[in-house]
Design a protein around this motif. Sequence first.
Motif, PDB file in Angstrom:
ATOM      1  N   PHE A 120       4.804  12.739  -4.372  1.00 36.53           N
ATOM      2  CA  PHE A 120       3.575  13.276  -3.786  1.00 36.53           C
ATOM      3  C   PHE A 120       3.134  12.363  -2.650  1.00 36.53           C
ATOM      4  O   PHE A 120       3.017  11.151  -2.838  1.00 36.53           O
ATOM      5  CB  PHE A 120       2.485  13.384  -4.850  1.00 36.53           C
ATOM      6  N   GLU A 121       2.910  12.940  -1.463  1.00 33.98           N
ATOM      7  CA  GLU A 121       2.568  12.149  -0.288  1.00 33.98           C
ATOM      8  C   GLU A 121       1.413  12.775   0.472  1.00 33.98           C
ATOM      9  O   GLU A 121       1.267  14.004   0.510  1.00 33.98           O
ATOM     10  CB  GLU A 121       3.774  12.047   0.665  1.00 33.98           C
ATOM     11  N   LEU A 122       0.631  11.919   1.074  1.00 36.24           N
ATOM     12  CA  LEU A 122      -0.406  12.325   2.011  1.00 36.24           C
ATOM     13  C   LEU A 122       0.029  11.858   3.395  1.00 36.24           C
ATOM     14  O   LEU A 122       0.489  10.728   3.552  1.00 36.24           O
ATOM     15  CB  LEU A 122      -1.749  11.678   1.642  1.00 36.24           C
ATOM     16  N   PHE A 123      -0.074  12.727   4.404  1.00 36.71           N
ATOM     17  CA  PHE A 123       0.336  12.332   5.753  1.00 36.71           C
ATOM     18  C   PHE A 123      -0.663  12.879   6.764  1.00 36.71           C
ATOM     19  O   PHE A 123      -1.420  13.822   6.493  1.00 36.71           O
ATOM     20  CB  PHE A 123       1.751  12.837   6.071  1.00 36.71           C
ATOM     21  N   GLY A 124      -0.647  12.297   7.934  1.00 36.92           N
ATOM     22  CA  GLY A 124      -1.550  12.742   8.994  1.00 36.92           C
ATOM     23  C   GLY A 124      -1.326  11.937  10.256  1.00 36.92           C
ATOM     24  O   GLY A 124      -0.499  11.018  10.297  1.00 36.92           O
ATOM     25  N   GLY A 125      -2.059  12.276  11.296  1.00 37.11           N
ATOM     26  CA  GLY A 125      -1.915  11.560  12.547  1.00 37.11           C
ATOM     27  C   GLY A 125      -2.649  12.226  13.677  1.00 37.11           C
ATOM     28  O   GLY A 125      -3.387  13.204  13.487  1.00 37.11           O
ATOM     29  N   VAL A 126      -2.417  11.695  14.857  1.00 34.12           N
ATOM     30  CA  VAL A 126      -3.036  12.209  16.079  1.00 34.12           C
ATOM     31  C   VAL A 126      -1.956  12.280  17.155  1.00 34.12           C
ATOM     32  O   VAL A 126      -1.291  11.277  17.439  1.00 34.12           O
ATOM     33  CB  VAL A 126      -4.193  11.318  16.567  1.00 34.12           C
ATOM     34  N   ASP A 127      -1.754  13.449  17.735  1.00 37.24           N
ATOM     35  CA  ASP A 127      -0.873  13.611  18.887  1.00 37.24           C
ATOM     36  C   ASP A 127      -1.711  13.598  20.154  1.00 37.24           C
ATOM     37  O   ASP A 127      -2.817  14.147  20.185  1.00 37.24           O
ATOM     38  CB  ASP A 127      -0.107  14.939  18.810  1.00 37.24           C
ATOM     39  N   ASN A 128      -1.157  12.990  21.215  1.00 35.60           N
ATOM     40  CA  ASN A 128      -1.842  12.931  22.508  1.00 35.60           C
ATOM     41  C   ASN A 128      -3.234  12.307  22.343  1.00 35.60           C
ATOM     42  O   ASN A 128      -4.262  12.917  22.661  1.00 35.60           O
ATOM     43  CB  ASN A 128      -1.948  14.339  23.119  1.00 35.60           C
TER      44      ASN A 128
ATOM     45  N   ASP B 237       1.072   8.892  20.453  1.00 38.64           N
ATOM     46  CA  ASP B 237       0.931   9.559  19.161  1.00 38.64           C
ATOM     47  C   ASP B 237       0.928   8.506  18.055  1.00 38.64           C
ATOM     48  O   ASP B 237       1.492   7.419  18.202  1.00 38.64           O
ATOM     49  CB  ASP B 237       2.083  10.535  18.896  1.00 38.64           C
ATOM     50  N   VAL B 238       0.309   8.864  16.925  1.00 36.44           N
ATOM     51  CA  VAL B 238       0.346   8.011  15.742  1.00 36.44           C
ATOM     52  C   VAL B 238       0.572   8.890  14.521  1.00 36.44           C
ATOM     53  O   VAL B 238       0.071  10.017  14.440  1.00 36.44           O
ATOM     54  CB  VAL B 238      -0.957   7.194  15.589  1.00 36.44           C
ATOM     55  N   TYR B 239       1.388   8.388  13.596  1.00 36.00           N
ATOM     56  CA  TYR B 239       1.693   9.116  12.360  1.00 36.00           C
ATOM     57  C   TYR B 239       1.573   8.155  11.186  1.00 36.00           C
ATOM     58  O   TYR B 239       2.047   7.015  11.248  1.00 36.00           O
ATOM     59  CB  TYR B 239       3.110   9.690  12.419  1.00 36.00           C
ATOM     60  N   LEU B 240       0.926   8.601  10.089  1.00 39.86           N
ATOM     61  CA  LEU B 240       0.776   7.798   8.888  1.00 39.86           C
ATOM     62  C   LEU B 240       1.222   8.615   7.687  1.00 39.86           C
ATOM     63  O   LEU B 240       0.984   9.821   7.614  1.00 39.86           O
ATOM     64  CB  LEU B 240      -0.685   7.369   8.698  1.00 39.86           C
ATOM     65  N   GLU B 241       1.847   7.928   6.741  1.00 41.14           N
ATOM     66  CA  GLU B 241       2.314   8.598   5.525  1.00 41.14           C
ATOM     67  C   GLU B 241       2.104   7.663   4.345  1.00 41.14           C
ATOM     68  O   GLU B 241       2.527   6.510   4.376  1.00 41.14           O
ATOM     69  CB  GLU B 241       3.796   8.953   5.659  1.00 41.14           C
ATOM     70  N   LYS B 242       1.432   8.161   3.295  1.00 40.34           N
ATOM     71  CA  LYS B 242       1.111   7.329   2.142  1.00 40.34           C
ATOM     72  C   LYS B 242       1.598   8.000   0.867  1.00 40.34           C
ATOM     73  O   LYS B 242       1.289   9.164   0.604  1.00 40.34           O
ATOM     74  CB  LYS B 242      -0.405   7.116   2.053  1.00 40.34           C
ATOM     75  N   SER B 243       2.375   7.260   0.072  1.00 36.51           N
ATOM     76  CA  SER B 243       2.824   7.751  -1.221  1.00 36.51           C
ATOM     77  C   SER B 243       1.721   7.498  -2.236  1.00 36.51           C
ATOM     78  O   SER B 243       1.295   6.357  -2.442  1.00 36.51           O
ATOM     79  CB  SER B 243       4.107   7.034  -1.649  1.00 36.51           C
TER      80      SER B 243
ATOM     81  N   LEU C  30       0.812  -1.216   0.000  1.00 37.15           N
ATOM     82  CA  LEU C  30       0.000   0.000   0.000  1.00 37.15           C
ATOM     83  C   LEU C  30       0.845   1.266   0.000  1.00 37.15           C
ATOM     84  O   LEU C  30       0.299   2.366   0.086  1.00 37.15           O
ATOM     85  CB  LEU C  30      -0.933   0.014   1.222  1.00 37.15           C
ATOM     86  N   ALA C  31       2.167   1.124  -0.072  1.00 40.84           N
ATOM     87  CA  ALA C  31       3.071   2.276  -0.018  1.00 40.84           C
ATOM     88  C   ALA C  31       2.738   3.148   1.190  1.00 40.84           C
ATOM     89  O   ALA C  31       2.660   4.369   1.099  1.00 40.84           O
ATOM     90  CB  ALA C  31       2.981   3.091  -1.302  1.00 40.84           C
ATOM     91  N   LEU C  32       2.557   2.511   2.340  1.00 34.79           N
ATOM     92  CA  LEU C  32       2.103   3.195   3.553  1.00 34.79           C
ATOM     93  C   LEU C  32       3.130   3.033   4.665  1.00 34.79           C
ATOM     94  O   LEU C  32       3.572   1.921   4.962  1.00 34.79           O
ATOM     95  CB  LEU C  32       0.759   2.612   4.008  1.00 34.79           C
ATOM     96  N   LYS C  33       3.525   4.151   5.267  1.00 36.40           N
ATOM     97  CA  LYS C  33       4.385   4.147   6.438  1.00 36.40           C
ATOM     98  C   LYS C  33       3.555   4.486   7.669  1.00 36.40           C
ATOM     99  O   LYS C  33       2.708   5.381   7.620  1.00 36.40           O
ATOM    100  CB  LYS C  33       5.508   5.178   6.303  1.00 36.40           C
ATOM    101  N   ALA C  34       3.832   3.806   8.768  1.00 33.56           N
ATOM    102  CA  ALA C  34       3.109   4.060  10.013  1.00 33.56           C
ATOM    103  C   ALA C  34       4.104   4.163  11.161  1.00 33.56           C
ATOM    104  O   ALA C  34       5.117   3.455  11.190  1.00 33.56           O
ATOM    105  CB  ALA C  34       2.100   2.950  10.298  1.00 33.56           C
ATOM    106  N   LYS C  35       3.811   5.040  12.092  1.00 34.38           N
ATOM    107  CA  LYS C  35       4.654   5.198  13.274  1.00 34.38           C
ATOM    108  C   LYS C  35       3.750   5.356  14.497  1.00 34.38           C
ATOM    109  O   LYS C  35       2.844   6.199  14.503  1.00 34.38           O
ATOM    110  CB  LYS C  35       5.561   6.417  13.135  1.00 34.38           C
ATOM    111  N   PHE C  36       4.001   4.562  15.518  1.00 35.91           N
ATOM    112  CA  PHE C  36       3.279   4.644  16.779  1.00 35.91           C
ATOM    113  C   PHE C  36       4.300   4.936  17.872  1.00 35.91           C
ATOM    114  O   PHE C  36       5.324   4.260  17.966  1.00 35.91           O
ATOM    115  CB  PHE C  36       2.538   3.337  17.072  1.00 35.91           C
ATOM    116  N   SER C  37       4.050   5.935  18.695  1.00 41.27           N
ATOM    117  CA  SER C  37       5.036   6.316  19.709  1.00 41.27           C
ATOM    118  C   SER C  37       4.356   6.680  21.013  1.00 41.27           C
ATOM    119  O   SER C  37       3.179   7.053  21.055  1.00 41.27           O
ATOM    120  CB  SER C  37       5.882   7.499  19.224  1.00 41.27           C
TER     121      SER C  37
END
Length: 658
Positions: A625-633, A614-620, A589-596
Motif C-alpha cells: 500500500f502506497e501513497l504518492f503525489g507531486g507537482v508538475d511544472n 517537477d517533484v514526485y513523492l512516494e511513501k509506503s 520514513l520509507a519515503l521515495k523522492a524524485k526531483f526533475s
Amino acid sequence: MAMTRQLLPVVLLIAGAFAWPPALSAQQQEGKPEDEAAEAQAETIEEQTEEADALPVLNIVVAGTRTEKEQKDSPIQTEVITEDQIEASGSDTLEGVLGETGLQFAETGMGSHVQMQGMDGERILFLIDGRRVSGRVASNIVANTIAMDNVERIEIIRGPQSALYGSEAIGGVINIITKEPDYELSGDYQVTTRALLPISESSDPAYTSLANKQSGLAHLNLPIGAFANRLTLSAEHAFPYLDDEDQSLYPGATRADAGLDSDIVLSSGGTLAFGSAYSFHRQKENISSGGAFDRIDTQRLNSYIAYDVTTEKKGFLKANLYHNYFQRDKSQYSSILDEWNDSGSEYQHYLSGDLQYTQPLGDQNELTMIGSYGYDRLKKYNIGDYAVHQRHTFSLVLQDEQYKKDSYSLLAGLRSEYSNDYGIFFAPKLSGMYVPRPGIRILPSVGLGYRAPSFLELYLDSAGNIYHKYGNPDLDPERSVSFNLGVDWTRENVTLQFAGYHSELSDEIVYDYTDRADDDGRQVIIKENLDRSSRSGFDLSLNWNVLSDLSMTARYGYLFAYDRSAGEELDLVPSHTGGASVHYLLKPLALKAKFSTSVTGPHERSEHTLVTFDVYLEKSLKDNFELFGGVDNITGVQDDFSDLLAGPVLYLGIRGSF
C-alpha cells in the motif's frame, strides 16, 4: 507572490500527507519503544533494498530484433522505460512518460506532436506489444487515447527501422509492452486526483477554483482452469478549465477503458494468447475564440490472437493475427437549434497477420524469417468526398545475426514489401555490436528507410476561410539513408550512453503554398515531394548511483536540421534539449523522492527556452500500500505549443495490490 500563496495550501497538504508516520510495526503494537521500532523498520527496509540490489537487472528488449534479448546483448541500442520509471513520472498519459526521455512530445488539436532525431508525424511508428497502432490526425498519432494503465515497460529505438517494420518506422519505433496474465489470483488498484492551479488573478471568479481530474484503475489476475486471465478496467473524468474570456485552455474529458487478456499452455508445449481492449475518450466543452462548442468522441478496439512454440530443433515459431479499429467523431453544438450536429467523422480498420520463425544455426548464429500481410481501410470526412480507400501490403523479412556472447554481434536484415499503391520496396540494414572490454559496447548501424504517403496526403480536400488544402495522388514515397553510432559505457555504479546520427531524407512530402486560387478565391495549398533535407546530432545520457539510496540522471541532445533544397537551416525542431533528475530514498520514513527538470531550446513554434520543474513523492504506508503525489511544472511555465497553458498540476493518489 500570488502564485506562492495559491500553491502553499496544496503543498502543505501534500507535505503533511507524506509526513504521516509509517504504519505501526509489530514491535510498536506490542508496546516497544519507538526508537527500537524505528530501528527495526529501517533494518528491514535496508535488507529488502540489499536483496533487490543483489538481483540481476535484466531488461528484455524485443523491438530492435523482434526476438527477446537482454538489453546488454542486443545489437540495436534500445532505451527501456520500466514500470517503476513510469510510476515515478507521476503521469497517466504517454506524453508525460515519454517527455522525461528527452523526446519532444506535445498534445495539440492536431494530434500528438512527437519528434525523434528530428523526425516527426507519420515517420514515428507506435506499437503495442509489437502491433501497429492505427488512427492518426493530421499525420500525428492521438496519444491521449492510448491507455497507460496496463503497461509493463516501453521500448524506444531511435533511427530507421524500416528493415523490420516497414513504412512508418523511418524515424524510429516506440513499443508499448503490456503486462501478461498471471496464473495466480492477484490484483492491484490505483486512484488519483489531479488539480490544475491557475496562476492568473484576473480570471473570472467562477473559474479560479481548481480544475479537477479524477482517475482510477484496477487489474485482476483470475485463473480459470488452464487459462490465465487478466482483466483491466480504468476510468477518468476531467472538468474543463476556461480562461477569463471563457475560452478553453483545457477542455473537459471523459475516458473509459476495458481489456481482457488470456493465456493457455497447450499440450504441444506452445502458448496460445488472445485478448481484446476497448477505449472510449470524449473531449468536450472545448470553447474556441469563435464561440464554437465542440465535442470529439474517439474509440479504439484492438483484438489479437497469437501462438508461439519452441520446436524440436530449438527454433521459435510465432503466429500473430490482430485487428485495430479507430473511430473519431466530431460534433458541434448549435445554441439556436439546441442540438448537436455532426461536423466530421472517420474510421480506420487495420488488419494484419504475420508468421515468424527463428532458428539457431549452431551456437553463434541465428536466422529469423518473417512473412506479413496488412490490410488498411480508411474513411474520413475530408478525404475525397468521404470515399473509402484501401491498401494491401505483403512483406518478407530476412534477418541473420552472427554473435559471440559478451564479445560481438553482426546483424544483417532486409525487408522486401509489395504495396498495391507503390509496387515493391527494399529496405536493408546492417547493425553491429563490439565489446572491446567489459562494460563498453560500440554499436554502429546503417540502413535505408522509406515511407509511403498516407491516405490523407494523397486525397485530402479541406477548405477553410482563407486556404484550400489538397492532397496529391501523384506523390512518391519518401526515402532515407541513415547512419547511427551508439556507445555504452558502464562502470560499477555509472552508465554513460552516447547516440550519434546522420540522416538524409529525399522526396520529403511537404505543403506547397502555391500562387493559385480556387473558385472561391482561397489560396491553394497542395502536398508535394519538394524537399531534400538532412538531420545530424547526438543524444547523451548519464545514470549515476551515487549512494545506495541516492541516484542521478542527466541528458542532453543536439540536433542540426538542414533543408538542402532551400539551402537553409530547418527551425521546426529545437536544436538543444536537456534534463536531469535526482532520486532519493529516505529509508527511516520509507519515503521515495524524485526531483526533475527539463530544458527545451527555442525553435519556430516556440521562441523561448522552456524550463520546467517537477517533484514526485512516494511513501509506503504498509505492505502493498502506497501513497504518492507531486507537482508538475512547479513554476507555472506557459507555452502554447508544449501544451503548458495554465499553471502547475498537482496530484495525489494511492495504489495497492493483493
